[in-house]
Design a protein around this motif. Sequence first.
Motif, PDB file in Angstrom:
ATOM      1  N   ASN A  60       0.865  -1.183   0.000  1.00 41.73           N
ATOM      2  CA  ASN A  60       0.000   0.000   0.000  1.00 41.73           C
ATOM      3  C   ASN A  60       0.902   1.233   0.000  1.00 41.73           C
ATOM      4  N   GLU A  61       1.209   1.723  -1.184  1.00 38.76           N
ATOM      5  CA  GLU A  61       2.173   2.807  -1.327  1.00 38.76           C
ATOM      6  C   GLU A  61       1.669   4.135  -0.770  1.00 38.76           C
ATOM      7  N   LYS A  62       0.363   4.281  -0.653  1.00 33.07           N
ATOM      8  CA  LYS A  62      -0.180   5.556  -0.182  1.00 33.07           C
ATOM      9  C   LYS A  62       0.115   5.794   1.298  1.00 33.07           C
ATOM     10  N   TYR A  63       0.034   4.730   2.115  1.00 34.68           N
ATOM     11  CA  TYR A  63       0.173   4.911   3.562  1.00 34.68           C
ATOM     12  C   TYR A  63       1.343   4.145   4.185  1.00 34.68           C
ATOM     13  N   ALA A  64       2.066   3.360   3.391  1.00 32.61           N
ATOM     14  CA  ALA A  64       3.141   2.533   3.944  1.00 32.61           C
ATOM     15  C   ALA A  64       4.238   3.356   4.609  1.00 32.61           C
ATOM     16  N   ASP A  65       4.468   4.561   4.125  1.00 28.93           N
ATOM     17  CA  ASP A  65       5.517   5.415   4.689  1.00 28.93           C
ATOM     18  C   ASP A  65       4.947   6.548   5.535  1.00 28.93           C
ATOM     19  N   ASN A  66       3.724   6.358   6.010  1.00 32.08           N
ATOM     20  CA  ASN A  66       3.052   7.393   6.797  1.00 32.08           C
ATOM     21  C   ASN A  66       2.668   6.831   8.167  1.00 32.08           C
ATOM     22  N   PRO A  67       3.576   6.913   9.154  1.00 29.36           N
ATOM     23  CA  PRO A  67       3.274   6.360  10.486  1.00 29.36           C
ATOM     24  C   PRO A  67       2.034   6.971  11.119  1.00 29.36           C
ATOM     25  N   GLY A  68       1.764   8.238  10.819  1.00 35.60           N
ATOM     26  CA  GLY A  68       0.582   8.874  11.379  1.00 35.60           C
ATOM     27  C   GLY A  68      -0.698   8.205  10.944  1.00 35.60           C
ATOM     28  N   ALA A  69      -0.655   7.535   9.797  1.00 37.77           N
ATOM     29  CA  ALA A  69      -1.816   6.797   9.303  1.00 37.77           C
ATOM     30  C   ALA A  69      -1.729   5.322   9.679  1.00 37.77           C
ATOM     31  N   ASN A  70      -0.571   4.688   9.412  1.00 41.05           N
ATOM     32  CA  ASN A  70      -0.540   3.229   9.533  1.00 41.05           C
ATOM     33  C   ASN A  70      -0.398   2.697  10.954  1.00 41.05           C
ATOM     34  N   TRP A  71      -0.273   3.596  11.947  1.00 42.21           N
ATOM     35  CA  TRP A  71      -0.346   3.151  13.344  1.00 42.21           C
ATOM     36  C   TRP A  71      -1.773   3.234  13.881  1.00 42.21           C
ATOM     37  N   ARG A  72      -2.698   3.750  13.089  1.00 41.45           N
ATOM     38  CA  ARG A  72      -4.097   3.809  13.515  1.00 41.45           C
ATOM     39  C   ARG A  72      -4.742   2.433  13.311  1.00 41.45           C
ATOM     40  N   CYS A  73      -5.441   1.948  14.317  1.00 43.39           N
ATOM     41  CA  CYS A  73      -6.079   0.632  14.223  1.00 43.39           C
ATOM     42  C   CYS A  73      -7.045   0.565  13.043  1.00 43.39           C
ATOM     43  N   LYS A  74      -7.792   1.631  12.850  1.00 40.86           N
ATOM     44  CA  LYS A  74      -8.801   1.636  11.793  1.00 40.86           C
ATOM     45  C   LYS A  74      -8.164   1.523  10.413  1.00 40.86           C
ATOM     46  N   GLU A  75      -6.902   1.936  10.280  1.00 43.89           N
ATOM     47  CA  GLU A  75      -6.270   1.932   8.963  1.00 43.89           C
ATOM     48  C   GLU A  75      -6.032   0.523   8.451  1.00 43.89           C
ATOM     49  N   CYS A  76      -5.826  -0.416   9.350  1.00 43.68           N
ATOM     50  CA  CYS A  76      -5.664  -1.817   8.952  1.00 43.68           C
ATOM     51  C   CYS A  76      -6.989  -2.572   8.966  1.00 43.68           C
ATOM     52  N   HIS A  77      -7.804  -2.306   9.989  1.00 38.46           N
ATOM     53  CA  HIS A  77      -8.989  -3.134  10.220  1.00 38.46           C
ATOM     54  C   HIS A  77     -10.289  -2.518   9.723  1.00 38.46           C
ATOM     55  N   GLY A  78     -10.250  -1.251   9.310  1.00 40.83           N
ATOM     56  CA  GLY A  78     -11.441  -0.616   8.752  1.00 40.83           C
ATOM     57  C   GLY A  78     -12.391  -0.093   9.811  1.00 40.83           C
ATOM     58  N   TRP A  79     -13.169   0.916   9.430  1.00 36.37           N
ATOM     59  CA  TRP A  79     -14.157   1.480  10.349  1.00 36.37           C
ATOM     60  C   TRP A  79     -15.220   0.465  10.733  1.00 36.37           C
ATOM     61  N   ASP A  80     -15.455  -0.507   9.851  1.00 34.64           N
ATOM     62  CA  ASP A  80     -16.458  -1.535  10.146  1.00 34.64           C
ATOM     63  C   ASP A  80     -15.856  -2.729  10.870  1.00 34.64           C
ATOM     64  N   GLY A  81     -14.533  -2.706  11.107  1.00 28.30           N
ATOM     65  CA  GLY A  81     -13.871  -3.790  11.825  1.00 28.30           C
ATOM     66  C   GLY A  81     -13.707  -5.065  11.026  1.00 28.30           C
ATOM     67  N   MET A  82     -14.009  -5.027   9.731  1.00 29.54           N
ATOM     68  CA  MET A  82     -14.007  -6.242   8.927  1.00 29.54           C
ATOM     69  C   MET A  82     -12.763  -6.397   8.059  1.00 29.54           C
ATOM     70  N   GLY A  83     -11.877  -5.413   8.080  1.00 25.80           N
ATOM     71  CA  GLY A  83     -10.636  -5.526   7.335  1.00 25.80           C
ATOM     72  C   GLY A  83     -10.839  -5.869   5.877  1.00 25.80           C
ATOM     73  N   VAL A  84     -10.133  -6.903   5.417  1.00 30.68           N
ATOM     74  CA  VAL A  84     -10.163  -7.301   4.014  1.00 30.68           C
ATOM     75  C   VAL A  84     -11.550  -7.749   3.559  1.00 30.68           C
ATOM     76  N   ASP A  85     -12.425  -8.081   4.485  1.00 30.79           N
ATOM     77  CA  ASP A  85     -13.770  -8.535   4.131  1.00 30.79           C
ATOM     78  C   ASP A  85     -14.808  -7.417   4.186  1.00 30.79           C
ATOM     79  N   GLY A  86     -14.362  -6.195   4.459  1.00 34.04           N
ATOM     80  CA  GLY A  86     -15.303  -5.096   4.614  1.00 34.04           C
ATOM     81  C   GLY A  86     -15.092  -3.971   3.623  1.00 34.04           C
ATOM     82  N   ALA A  87     -15.363  -2.755   4.072  1.00 33.32           N
ATOM     83  CA  ALA A  87     -15.278  -1.588   3.196  1.00 33.32           C
ATOM     84  C   ALA A  87     -13.857  -1.324   2.708  1.00 33.32           C
ATOM     85  N   TYR A  88     -12.856  -1.824   3.438  1.00 32.01           N
ATOM     86  CA  TYR A  88     -11.461  -1.646   3.036  1.00 32.01           C
ATOM     87  C   TYR A  88     -10.946  -2.827   2.209  1.00 32.01           C
ATOM     88  N   ALA A  89     -11.839  -3.589   1.617  1.00 35.40           N
ATOM     89  CA  ALA A  89     -11.432  -4.714   0.773  1.00 35.40           C
ATOM     90  C   ALA A  89     -10.705  -4.229  -0.475  1.00 35.40           C
TER      91      ALA A  89
END
Length: 235
Positions: A60-89
């Motif tokens: 994920n080139e957009k956020y891979a070098d952005n600690p302010g984004a990629n340390w947020r739980c929602k950034e990996c798991h999604g606002w719906d908590g479903m991760g790859v199976d949800g809105a962030y699929a």
Amino acid sequence: MKTVLKATTTGLLLTFFMAPSVMAQDQGSIARGGRLFDKWCKEIKAEVPTESHKLYPAANEKYADNPGANWRCKECHGWDGMGVDGAYASGKHATGIKGINGMAGGDPAAVTAVLTGDAHGYGDKLSEADLMDLANFVTAGQIDMDVYIDRATKAPKGNAVQGEQVYNTVCANCHGVDGKLPKEMPPLGSLMGNPWEIMHKVLNGQPNERMPALRAIDHQVATDILAYLATLPKE
């Protein structure tokens, strides 16, 4: 007229406050956990880590070098908590990481163990109280967003007319009747392209801000608010 008004007011209050299983858990702890899930650095007034999270995929080139984004739980798991199976699929936030929905109803101690393990690395960043609140959110605070938001159309499954009444009572004092306040943030109507984020913030509040968490109300009432927000000006 007075009789109708009294009955309507009573019905609204009962609907507003009788959330399912509202007293089963500490709603304040769960809501704070939701804010930590959103942006823990801001919630606890901590410095953003200087290095990217080790579990965040370089693909994920957009956020891979952005600690302010990629340390947020929602950034990996999604606002719906479903991760790859949800809105962030798919899309700019896609990571291929699984969600946290499988831990709903689980043991908070098990969640804390994951958070403080070497892989996640939050042991030296969050206090014991922070970890407890975040674990409470993961195990007892998740909701099935598909019940309240149509995944395909992103439309809230709520009643905008009823939502307007609640919005004008609870939200308009800070956000204005047209959703254009405060001036430093985008109009609320323009944010409904991501209804899962708005639902999360309505229920849990905004990290380290004065926005109240409405978690203790019936989630359908929160959905009605979203339905009304979708009718507000986008500019």
